[in-house]
Design a protein around this motif. Structure first.
Motif, short mmCIF file in Angstrom:
data_model
loop_
_atom_site.label_atom_id
_atom_site.label_comp_id
_atom_site.label_asym_id
_atom_site.label_seq_id
_atom_site.Cartn_x
_atom_site.Cartn_y
_atom_site.Cartn_z
N ASP A 174 0.83 -1.21 0.00
CA ASP A 174 0.00 0.00 0.00
C ASP A 174 0.86 1.25 0.00
OD1 ASP A 174 -1.97 1.89 0.14
OD2 ASP A 174 -2.90 1.10 1.96
N LYS A 175 1.16 1.72 -1.19
CA LYS A 175 2.03 2.89 -1.33
C LYS A 175 1.43 4.14 -0.69
CE LYS A 175 0.22 4.13 -5.88
NZ LYS A 175 0.54 4.24 -7.29
N THR A 176 0.11 4.19 -0.54
CA THR A 176 -0.53 5.39 0.03
C THR A 176 -0.21 5.58 1.50
OG1 THR A 176 -2.61 4.25 0.54
CG2 THR A 176 -2.42 5.28 -1.65
N LYS A 177 0.32 4.56 2.16
CA LYS A 177 0.71 4.68 3.57
C LYS A 177 2.17 5.11 3.72
CE LYS A 177 -2.63 1.36 5.27
NZ LYS A 177 -2.85 0.09 5.94
N CYS A 178 2.89 5.20 2.62
CA CYS A 178 4.30 5.59 2.63
C CYS A 178 4.43 7.10 2.78
CB CYS A 178 4.97 5.13 1.34
SG CYS A 178 6.68 5.68 1.18
N ALA A 179 5.17 7.54 3.77
CA ALA A 179 5.38 8.97 4.01
C ALA A 179 6.01 9.64 2.80
CB ALA A 179 6.26 9.17 5.24
N ARG A 180 6.93 8.98 2.16
CA ARG A 180 7.60 9.53 0.99
C ARG A 180 6.61 9.73 -0.16
NH1 ARG A 180 12.86 9.67 1.22
NH2 ARG A 180 13.05 9.60 -1.05
N PHE A 181 5.77 8.73 -0.38
CA PHE A 181 4.76 8.82 -1.43
C PHE A 181 3.77 9.95 -1.14
CE2 PHE A 181 0.70 7.75 -3.38
CZ PHE A 181 1.08 7.54 -4.69
N MET A 182 3.39 10.09 0.12
CA MET A 182 2.45 11.14 0.51
C MET A 182 2.98 12.52 0.12
SD MET A 182 1.32 10.08 4.33
CE MET A 182 0.50 8.55 4.69
N VAL A 183 4.21 12.80 0.51
CA VAL A 183 4.80 14.11 0.22
C VAL A 183 4.97 14.30 -1.28
CG1 VAL A 183 6.83 15.58 0.53
CG2 VAL A 183 5.96 14.25 2.45
N ALA A 184 5.49 13.30 -1.96
CA ALA A 184 5.72 13.41 -3.40
C ALA A 184 4.43 13.61 -4.19
CB ALA A 184 6.46 12.18 -3.91
N SER A 185 3.38 12.91 -3.79
CA SER A 185 2.14 13.01 -4.55
C SER A 185 1.40 14.32 -4.30
CB SER A 185 1.23 11.82 -4.25
OG SER A 185 0.84 11.80 -2.91
N ILE A 186 1.60 14.93 -3.13
CA ILE A 186 0.90 16.18 -2.82
C ILE A 186 1.74 17.41 -3.19
CG2 ILE A 186 -0.03 17.60 -0.93
CD1 ILE A 186 -0.89 14.92 0.39
N LEU A 187 3.02 17.39 -2.86
CA LEU A 187 3.87 18.56 -3.09
C LEU A 187 4.82 18.42 -4.27
CD1 LEU A 187 4.92 19.28 0.62
CD2 LEU A 187 3.13 20.43 -0.70
N GLY A 188 5.17 17.20 -4.59
CA GLY A 188 6.14 16.94 -5.65
C GLY A 188 7.38 16.30 -5.09
#
Length: 74
Positions: A34-48
């Motif tokens: 579940d990539k959506t639980k990854c902190a790195r993915f969260m930041v990258a998908s919202i801010l870049g």
């Protein structure tokens, strides 16, 4: 939901091997399940991707939320 960035994630390229130990556990929990639980993915998908610090571990969700909050105000 497998992460499409699993093979190119700077975290695994520069910070931690993905094939053993803690890296393997992170890979299984965040990259392959579940990539959506990854902190790195969260930041990258919202801010870049440029907002993702190299020392942000996949499990650091609170820090990710702080980064997002601090940079969303701008």
């Amino acid at each position: 939901m497998k992460c499409e960035k699993i093979n190119n994630c700077p975290f695994y390229q520069q910070k931690m091997p993905i094939d053993s130990g803690l890296g393997a556990i992170y890979r299984r929990n965040y990259c392959e399940n579940d990539k959506t639980k990854c902190a790195r993915f969260m930041v990258a998908s919202i801010l870049g991707p440029s907002y993702v610090p190299i020392d942000l571990y996949p499990n650091m969700v609170d820090r990710a939320k702080q980064i997002i909050s601090e940079n969303s105000k701008n």
